[in-house]
Write an enzyme that holds these catalytic residues in place. Sequence first.
Site, PDB file in Angstrom:
ATOM      1  N   PRO A  17       0.797  -1.202  -0.134  1.00 32.21           N
ATOM      2  CA  PRO A  17       0.045  -0.091  -0.035  1.00 32.21           C
ATOM      3  C   PRO A  17       0.648   1.327   0.005  1.00 32.21           C
ATOM      4  O   PRO A  17       0.301   2.480  -0.006  1.00 32.21           O
ATOM      5  CB  PRO A  17      -0.695  -0.289   1.094  1.00 32.21           C
ATOM      6  CG  PRO A  17       0.202  -1.092   2.248  1.00 32.21           C
ATOM      7  CD  PRO A  17       0.726  -1.824   1.240  1.00 32.21           C
ATOM      8  N   ASP A  40       1.809   0.799 -11.734  1.00 33.51           N
ATOM      9  CA  ASP A  40       0.828   2.044 -11.367  1.00 33.51           C
ATOM     10  C   ASP A  40       1.274   3.204 -10.682  1.00 33.51           C
ATOM     11  O   ASP A  40       2.418   3.275 -10.279  1.00 33.51           O
ATOM     12  CB  ASP A  40      -0.115   1.003 -10.331  1.00 33.51           C
ATOM     13  CG  ASP A  40      -1.035   0.225 -11.143  1.00 33.51           C
ATOM     14  OD1 ASP A  40      -1.600   0.241 -12.094  1.00 33.51           O
ATOM     15  OD2 ASP A  40      -1.843  -0.327 -10.206  1.00 33.51           O
ATOM     16  N   LYS A  63      -3.341   5.468 -13.403  1.00 32.90           N
ATOM     17  CA  LYS A  63      -4.831   5.949 -13.578  1.00 32.90           C
ATOM     18  C   LYS A  63      -5.065   6.648 -12.451  1.00 32.90           C
ATOM     19  O   LYS A  63      -4.624   6.438 -11.252  1.00 32.90           O
ATOM     20  CB  LYS A  63      -5.641   4.805 -13.769  1.00 32.90           C
ATOM     21  CG  LYS A  63      -5.461   3.867 -14.802  1.00 32.90           C
ATOM     22  CD  LYS A  63      -6.960   3.388 -15.061  1.00 32.90           C
ATOM     23  CE  LYS A  63      -7.047   2.420 -16.320  1.00 32.90           C
ATOM     24  NZ  LYS A  63      -6.370   1.126 -16.067  1.00 32.90           N
ATOM     25  N   GLY A  95      -0.340  -1.332  -7.001  1.00 30.76           N
ATOM     26  CA  GLY A  95      -0.484  -0.936  -5.856  1.00 30.76           C
ATOM     27  C   GLY A  95      -1.207  -1.902  -5.132  1.00 30.76           C
ATOM     28  O   GLY A  95      -2.144  -2.557  -5.439  1.00 30.76           O
ATOM     29  N   GLY A  96      -0.803  -2.149  -4.064  1.00 28.69           N
ATOM     30  CA  GLY A  96      -1.693  -2.875  -2.841  1.00 28.69           C
ATOM     31  C   GLY A  96      -1.511  -4.444  -3.282  1.00 28.69           C
ATOM     32  O   GLY A  96      -0.512  -5.008  -3.654  1.00 28.69           O
ATOM     33  N   ASP A  97      -2.536  -4.983  -3.331  1.00 24.86           N
ATOM     34  CA  ASP A  97      -2.693  -6.391  -3.906  1.00 24.86           C
ATOM     35  C   ASP A  97      -3.114  -6.417  -5.498  1.00 24.86           C
ATOM     36  O   ASP A  97      -3.790  -5.208  -5.767  1.00 24.86           O
ATOM     37  CB  ASP A  97      -3.800  -7.191  -3.290  1.00 24.86           C
ATOM     38  CG  ASP A  97      -4.263  -8.682  -3.678  1.00 24.86           C
ATOM     39  OD1 ASP A  97      -3.214  -9.483  -3.893  1.00 24.86           O
ATOM     40  OD2 ASP A  97      -5.131  -8.802  -4.419  1.00 24.86           O
ATOM     41  N   ILE A 100      -7.376  -6.564  -5.997  1.00 29.75           N
ATOM     42  CA  ILE A 100      -8.518  -5.707  -5.389  1.00 29.75           C
ATOM     43  C   ILE A 100      -8.744  -4.606  -5.987  1.00 29.75           C
ATOM     44  O   ILE A 100      -7.712  -3.854  -6.129  1.00 29.75           O
ATOM     45  CB  ILE A 100      -8.110  -5.596  -3.758  1.00 29.75           C
ATOM     46  CG1 ILE A 100      -7.781  -6.941  -2.951  1.00 29.75           C
ATOM     47  CG2 ILE A 100      -9.284  -4.799  -3.121  1.00 29.75           C
ATOM     48  CD1 ILE A 100      -9.032  -7.707  -2.759  1.00 29.75           C
ATOM     49  N   THR A 125      -2.916  -5.479   0.657  1.00 28.81           N
ATOM     50  CA  THR A 125      -3.981  -4.483   0.111  1.00 28.81           C
ATOM     51  C   THR A 125      -4.036  -3.307   1.013  1.00 28.81           C
ATOM     52  O   THR A 125      -3.575  -3.387   2.322  1.00 28.81           O
ATOM     53  CB  THR A 125      -5.325  -5.084  -0.099  1.00 28.81           C
ATOM     54  OG1 THR A 125      -6.373  -4.272  -0.724  1.00 28.81           O
ATOM     55  CG2 THR A 125      -6.070  -5.525   1.030  1.00 28.81           C
ATOM     56  N   ALA A 126      -4.652  -2.174   0.390  1.00 31.28           N
ATOM     57  CA  ALA A 126      -4.715  -1.134   0.965  1.00 31.28           C
ATOM     58  C   ALA A 126      -5.360  -1.247   2.498  1.00 31.28           C
ATOM     59  O   ALA A 126      -5.110  -0.503   3.582  1.00 31.28           O
ATOM     60  CB  ALA A 126      -5.119   0.000   0.334  1.00 31.28           C
ATOM     61  N   MET A 177     -11.347   3.937  -3.104  1.00 23.63           N
ATOM     62  CA  MET A 177     -11.666   4.875  -4.244  1.00 23.63           C
ATOM     63  C   MET A 177     -12.783   5.839  -3.897  1.00 23.63           C
ATOM     64  O   MET A 177     -13.642   6.296  -4.971  1.00 23.63           O
ATOM     65  CB  MET A 177     -12.008   4.317  -5.553  1.00 23.63           C
ATOM     66  CG  MET A 177     -10.492   3.446  -6.170  1.00 23.63           C
ATOM     67  SD  MET A 177     -10.901   2.949  -7.756  1.00 23.63           S
ATOM     68  CE  MET A 177     -12.017   1.436  -7.349  1.00 23.63           C
TER      69      MET A 177
HETATM   70  N1  SAH Z   1      -5.046  -2.814  -5.664  1.00 18.30           N
HETATM   71  C1  SAH Z   1      -5.088  -1.749  -4.805  1.00 18.30           C
HETATM   72  C2  SAH Z   1      -6.304  -0.822  -4.640  1.00 18.30           C
HETATM   73  C3  SAH Z   1      -6.305  -0.289  -6.005  1.00 18.30           C
HETATM   74  S1  SAH Z   1      -7.826   0.954  -6.092  1.00 18.30           S
HETATM   75  C4  SAH Z   1      -5.243  -2.398  -3.258  1.00 18.30           C
HETATM   76  O1  SAH Z   1      -5.322  -3.718  -2.909  1.00 18.30           O
HETATM   77  O2  SAH Z   1      -4.744  -1.840  -2.328  1.00 18.30           O
HETATM   78  C5  SAH Z   1      -7.158   2.533  -5.475  1.00 18.30           C
HETATM   79  C6  SAH Z   1      -7.555   2.795  -4.251  1.00 18.30           C
HETATM   80  O3  SAH Z   1      -7.327   2.037  -3.222  1.00 18.30           O
HETATM   81  C7  SAH Z   1      -7.383   4.213  -3.426  1.00 18.30           C
HETATM   82  O4  SAH Z   1      -8.545   4.987  -4.289  1.00 18.30           O
HETATM   83  C8  SAH Z   1      -7.574   3.904  -2.060  1.00 18.30           C
HETATM   84  O5  SAH Z   1      -8.775   3.848  -1.854  1.00 18.30           O
HETATM   85  C9  SAH Z   1      -6.894   2.724  -1.709  1.00 18.30           C
HETATM   86  N2  SAH Z   1      -5.680   2.932  -1.525  1.00 18.30           N
HETATM   87  C10 SAH Z   1      -4.443   2.372  -2.284  1.00 18.30           C
HETATM   88  N3  SAH Z   1      -3.308   2.838  -1.497  1.00 18.30           N
HETATM   89  C11 SAH Z   1      -3.758   3.545  -0.341  1.00 18.30           C
HETATM   90  C12 SAH Z   1      -3.085   4.188   0.481  1.00 18.30           C
HETATM   91  N4  SAH Z   1      -1.569   4.211   0.745  1.00 18.30           N
HETATM   92  N5  SAH Z   1      -3.831   4.809   1.513  1.00 18.30           N
HETATM   93  C13 SAH Z   1      -5.016   4.869   1.471  1.00 18.30           C
HETATM   94  N6  SAH Z   1      -5.829   4.267   0.489  1.00 18.30           N
HETATM   95  C14 SAH Z   1      -5.269   3.648  -0.364  1.00 18.30           C
END
Ligand code: SAH
Length: 275
Positions: A17, A40, A63, A95-97, A100, A125-126, A177
């Site tokens: 994240p 990303d 994006k 980003g994150g997973d 998701i 994931t975030a 989001m």
């Molecule tokens: N695949 C990612 C999510 C992608 S959608 C995951 O698994 O985390 C992008 C959204 O993820 C952002 O709009 C926000 O809601 C969240 N996000 C991602 N990184 C974040 C962070 N560091 N802090 C807060 N929200 C985050």
Amino acid sequence: MNQKISIQKVIFVGAGPGDPELITLKAVRHLREAEVIITDRLVSEAILETHVGSNALVLHAGKQRKREGSTPQRIINELLVEYALQGKKVLRLKGGDVSIFSNLLDELQALNRYGIPYEIVPGITAACGAAAYAGIPLTARNYAQAVRFLTLHNQQAIAPSYWKELAQTEDTLVFYMSGDSTHELIKELLANGIHADTHMALIEQATTPCQKVFSSPIDAFEKQFGNRDYISPTLIIVGKVATLHASLKWINNQENTDELYFKPVTQNKQEEVRA
Ligand code: SAH
């Protein structure tokens, strides 16, 4: 003579994240070996600086809502296929997973159409990152039985009957989001009878040095923080568990800093992708 190109697996990797240490060992190994990396926006620059080989080609395919310069999904799919067919080791960093609220499905289907093999490496994931760094156990016993990952990104995403269910449930609700939709989110949940004591925590730039948490009972949230333009990315946690932030937090908000950890997407980056 025609030399046969050997096609390598495309590796899909979750980068975590924000905090660059929240990445798996497997992800790091693949990053070192990759020749082309399509990344990303919500990936820490430090991860690219530290783990990517010096000869690798890094393409930014970010994006961002309401922003010029977002890379169309079609182009991302084409890039994956194009470089893979050239026999390059391609890594898609998300980003994150990886799965998701991402377009993983689209990208896998694009590869399937060409019979290109792939591997998927999960990431934090975030929701998990933000919950940990805000001191909010998502399914704490006696507070919540389950957790749901949701988004208001698309206005039609939640039907009226589902709003009712969300307002009545004891489950923890995590909204991705949805930073620009806090007003609608609060309005709908209150209108559908959510208990006024239910807390809402909004976590900006979670797990980064710029992290800020805004938390209050849901009916007081806008009064307390309403004028703020939340800094992307933000994650929203609604439920009884959000009350725990006050007593369990282990990081304090940085005062007076509104720095951006992730760079916004720009037209330049878009050109870089096309180059
Ligand atoms: N695949 C990612 C999510 C992608 S959608 C995951 O698994 O985390 C992008 C959204 O993820 C952002 O709009 C926000 O809601 C969240 N996000 C991602 N990184 C974040 C962070 N560091 N802090 C807060 N929200 C985050």
